[in-house]
Design an enzyme around this catalytic site. Structure first.
Site, PDB file in Angstrom:
ATOM      1  N   ASN A 688       6.279  -6.903  -4.267  1.00 25.42           N
ATOM      2  CA  ASN A 688       6.192  -6.135  -3.026  1.00 25.42           C
ATOM      3  C   ASN A 688       5.229  -6.971  -2.211  1.00 25.42           C
ATOM      4  O   ASN A 688       5.308  -6.436  -0.838  1.00 25.42           O
ATOM      5  CB  ASN A 688       5.874  -4.728  -3.252  1.00 25.42           C
ATOM      6  CG  ASN A 688       6.838  -4.153  -3.890  1.00 25.42           C
ATOM      7  OD1 ASN A 688       7.966  -4.126  -3.742  1.00 25.42           O
ATOM      8  ND2 ASN A 688       6.649  -3.330  -5.150  1.00 25.42           N
ATOM      9  N   TYR A 689       4.215  -7.644  -2.408  1.00 22.54           N
ATOM     10  CA  TYR A 689       3.277  -7.920  -1.629  1.00 22.54           C
ATOM     11  C   TYR A 689       2.986  -9.488  -1.267  1.00 22.54           C
ATOM     12  O   TYR A 689       2.666  -9.819  -0.228  1.00 22.54           O
ATOM     13  CB  TYR A 689       1.960  -7.544  -2.145  1.00 22.54           C
ATOM     14  CG  TYR A 689       1.617  -5.883  -1.589  1.00 22.54           C
ATOM     15  CD1 TYR A 689       1.359  -5.633  -0.706  1.00 22.54           C
ATOM     16  CD2 TYR A 689       1.760  -5.283  -2.715  1.00 22.54           C
ATOM     17  CE1 TYR A 689       1.231  -4.285  -0.349  1.00 22.54           C
ATOM     18  CE2 TYR A 689       1.855  -3.726  -2.828  1.00 22.54           C
ATOM     19  CZ  TYR A 689       1.333  -3.375  -1.561  1.00 22.54           C
ATOM     20  OH  TYR A 689       1.406  -1.958  -1.213  1.00 22.54           O
ATOM     21  N   ILE A 690       3.431 -10.273  -2.260  1.00 23.71           N
ATOM     22  CA  ILE A 690       3.251 -11.672  -2.127  1.00 23.71           C
ATOM     23  C   ILE A 690       4.811 -12.465  -1.365  1.00 23.71           C
ATOM     24  O   ILE A 690       5.819 -12.182  -1.980  1.00 23.71           O
ATOM     25  CB  ILE A 690       2.909 -12.351  -3.500  1.00 23.71           C
ATOM     26  CG1 ILE A 690       1.669 -11.769  -3.938  1.00 23.71           C
ATOM     27  CG2 ILE A 690       3.219 -13.694  -3.271  1.00 23.71           C
ATOM     28  CD1 ILE A 690       1.462 -12.196  -5.444  1.00 23.71           C
TER      29      ILE A 690
END
Length: 734
Positions: A688-690
């Site tokens: 979800n973030y990288i």
DNA sequence: TAACAGACTTGCGTTTAGGGCG
DNA sequence: CGCCCTAAACGCAAGTCTGTTA
């Protein structure tokens, strides 16, 4: 912010302090001390009682102390109603903490005068793409380099069969090469088969009894079904919680017949053990099924996926994510959720709203039933929705992350984060400047933003205390969640310097504890001191700030900027920086992967992504240790054999020795990885973030097969990134 | 324009299945 | 080749943020 430099700890002991900017470890033992300001503030005039107040009141009641002679300033409602910002009346000298600010009341603050926006507006959309997208033919998709590439590495290609099957499921839609739809339009045509309902309740066999007060009791089906829910949770600590049991009983009694309700009052007198035993037995039976039986079940499941697992959207077959409607059961909230134990009702077709294209076939409800509603709303992405009975929230069936509709959004998210990268310098200057603003709300905003940026805190929306566990994010931090420490430290020249340390200790999303000590800028420290002055522990730290105000401000700085973009940006940039720092081109693949995981781990630490240390951890660690020991022995033996070997034997022995040596190395790496990963979960940040393009570029550059770091699901979700990040010598994309 | 409703993303724990090993 | 155990998938709760309403 450069490298991950903070240190989170799950434990409760003291922890090492890291300087965020300089990375130098300060190692300061700071022990818990009572709050500097212990005084609490009485409520001034109570205007409208809102949730916020309710919440604080409740907390105060719990914590006991609740008085003080501080007179709070007139509620901000006055300021707010009195038009725009109360400039001037907000200077440092006459700053008075807002009493319990009613977040909901004072939402709209005056808009900041915005700096000029110089960002390129993205998502400029061209005219309708009415033209039907052409389906990729199966043959064509097979020959796509992007797809065939990843398979090339695998040794034993699961032949045709599997590949074929995947084609049956979803077609490959390279939406990132197409024009976008006009804003707000999510699809032009949408067809699907609706939801798959939970299987009907299967009654207990007649020999399995529920007992009340030691006596067997035959329950009606509805009552029995819910008794089964409780039996299923008997081993869990939920069943020991008062709130859980109270809530359960309350809801259970609702479905009972009059006679049952007459009799069943006390959960303690309920004996679910026979039901529990039966359930366990059933599980065993399932496990012990023959291969054929298992295969049959698998095939039935696959058949369901074929029907319900696919939607046709703008002419493309796309996977549906959660087409199975949640079965009835007992609600298990996390943390101290006030509603734990309530019953989630069975969802019927009559509860379900269908969303599909106007001109396509409407999914058929099960025989004898009808849908609650059928609508054709192409401004939303969901296929079905219903209202869940415990919290009254809407639930949706939506498409799989591999779909265009999700992928495009995800892509945009990372594009926004990239745009932030270009602006972050200016934004940091701005909020640093604002630390000393005359307006206290601006100071609070700046200070909060500093934490969001530096520590990747979440926004912290207001929550309803009766509907959810008491957790907070940045904007909803309370005085009780931080502690301030100032102390002297020696710098390199042995000169005494002041050191300003803030300790955070609060429950964040999912009631995961955030514990961290960080050294902060002096201005920040001083501001916090001011914000805490004259407040009770249960008062808001940032009483003149909420997420809406903050996001309004952020949007004025950059198009599309919100609090969560900082998390995305800092996660991605951290991974990239760590990869640069940790990757050694000379390493073998296993060692490179370890480096990747370590970089990933820094991101997870930054985002405070934790996992419970599983019960079996120590045990399985010991097993691994033993394996390593055994392997060492083998290596030694092989070494000896090698020495004594001659002729043709020698070569053979050498091979064996090398192989064992390699295996040992691998084991050691996996031990390191496992150990370092004990309570950190990498999955969420990876998913979800990288920015996946960073990972793809890294794999290409260092010749690590992508499937070593991305699972099949990752590769499906991030197909766009895999395809876009092409040249192998491309620099990191972020 | 504050509050609420709705839509969509994120996140953990649990379950399942498939990869490595004897 | 089957078993076991872990990594991946799943399930659904809990966030964020936006859009709508009174």
């Amino acid at each position: 912010m450069s490298v991950v430099s903070n240190h989170h700890s799950n434990g409760n002991g003291n922890s090492t302090v890291y300087d965020t900017n300089g990375n130098d470890e300060i190692k300061k033992e700071v022990k818990d001390e009572p709050m500097a300001s212990d005084s609490e503030v009485p409520f001034g005039e109570l205007m409208k009682r809102d949730k916020k107040e309710k919440k604080q009141k409740k907390r105060k009641a719990e914590s006991g102390s609740d008085e003080d002679d501080y007179k709070p300033e007139k509620r901000k409602s006055s300021a707010k109603n009195g038009k725009k910002k109360d400039v001037g009346s907000d200077s440092e000298d006459d700053y008075k903490p807002e009493k319990k600010k009613s977040k909901k009341n004072n939402k709209k603050k005056a808009q900041e005068s915005s700096e000029d926006d110089d960002e390129e507006s993205e998502g400029d959309v061209s005219e309708e793409d009415v033209k039907p997208q052409k389906r990729k033919s199966k043959g064509a998709e097979k020959s796509k380099p992007s797809t065939s590439k990843k398979d090339a590495g695998g040794k034993k290609e699961p032949p045709k069969k599997k590949v074929k099957k995947e084609e049956d499921i979803e077609d490959i839609w390279e939406w990132w090469k197409e024009e976008k739809k006009p804003a707000g339009v999510k699809w032009n045509s949408l067809q699907h088969c609706g939801p798959l309902f939970a299987p009907p309740y299967i009654p207990l066999p007649s020999h399995v009894h529920f007992k009340y007060g030691g006596e067997k009791m035959k329950l009606t089906l509805e009552t029995e079904e819910i008794a089964q829910f409780y039996a299923g949770v008997l081993d869990h600590e939920y069943s020991t919680k008062e709130a859980f049991n109270k809530n359960f009983m309350k809801d259970w009694r609702k479905v009972m017949t009059v006679e049952e309700r007459e009799r069943i009052h006390d959960l303690k007198k309920c004996d679910f053990r026979a039901i529990d035993a039966y359930q366990k037995e059933q599980r065993e039976i399932r496990k012990a099924m023959t291969k054929e039986e298992k295969l049959k079940i698998k095939e039935e499941k696959e058949a369901e996926v074929k029907i319900y697992g696919i939607a046709i959207i703008d002419g493309h077959r796309q996977k549906v994510a959660n087409f199975r409607i949640e079965p009835p059961g007992v609600f298990r909230g996390r943390g101290g959720h006030p509603k734990m134990g309530l019953i989630k009702k069975r969802i019927m077709p009559e509860d379900v709203i269908i969303n599909c294209g106007k001109d396509t076939e409407i999914p058929k409800p099960p025989p004898g039933h009808k849908w609650k509603e059928v609508r054709h709303d192409n401004t939303v992405t969901w296929l079905c929705s219903w209202t869940e009975s415990v919290l009254g929230q809407n639930k949706y069936i939506m498409l799989n992350p591999s779909s265009k509709i999700k992928g495009e959004k995800d892509f945009e998210k990372y594009e926004t984060a990239r745009r932030l990268k270009k602006k972050i310098g200016g934004i940091r200057e701005r909020y640093t400047d604002d630390f000393k603003s005359k307006e206290m709300r601006v100071r609070q905003r700046a200070t909060a933003l500093y934490f969001i940026d530096k520590l990747a805190l979440r926004a912290g929306n207001e929550k309803d205390v009766d509907e959810a566990a008491d957790t907070v994010g940045c904007c909803s931090l309370r005085v009780e969640h931080i502690k301030l420490f100032d102390s002297a430290k020696l710098n390199e020249d042995d000169k005494k310097e002041k050191e300003f340390v803030v300790e955070f200790d609060f429950l964040g999303k999912d009631s995961i504890r955030y514990f961290n000590r960080v050294s902060v800028e002096k201005r920040v420290y001083k501001n916090l001191k001011i914000f805490m002055e004259g407040k009770a522990p249960s008062d808001d730290l940032f009483d003149r700030l909420d997420t809406a105000t903050l996001n309004d401000h952020l949007r004025s700085l950059m198009d599309g900027l919100t609090v969560k973009v900082f998390r995305t940006y800092n996660a991605s940039i951290t991974l990239q920086e760590q990869l640069i720092k940790l990757t050694n081109p000379k390493d073998n693949v296993a060692a490179k992967i370890l480096s990747y995981n370590r970089a990933n781990r820094q991101v997870a630490i930054l985002c405070n992504h934790q996992r419970a240390v599983s019960k079996g951890f120590d045990e399985s660690m010991q097993k691994l240790e033993q394996k390593i020991k055994d392997k060492k022995k083998e290596v030694k033996e092989a070494e000896a054999a090698l020495k004594s070997a001659r002729g043709a034997e020698k070569e053979k022995a050498q091979k064996k020795y090398d192989r064992l040596k390699e295996q040992l190395k691998k084991l050691k790496i996996s031990r390191t990885d496992k150990d370092e990963n004990k309570q950190i979960a990498l999955g969420t940040s990876k998913l979800n973030y990288i920015d996946p393009r960073i990972t793809v570029a890294w794999c290409k550059k260092f010749e690590v097969p992508l499937e070593k770091v991305f699972t099949k699901t990752h590769r499906e979700k991030f197909r766009w990134a895999i395809d876009m990040t092409n040249s192998s010598d491309e620099e990191y994309v972020f």
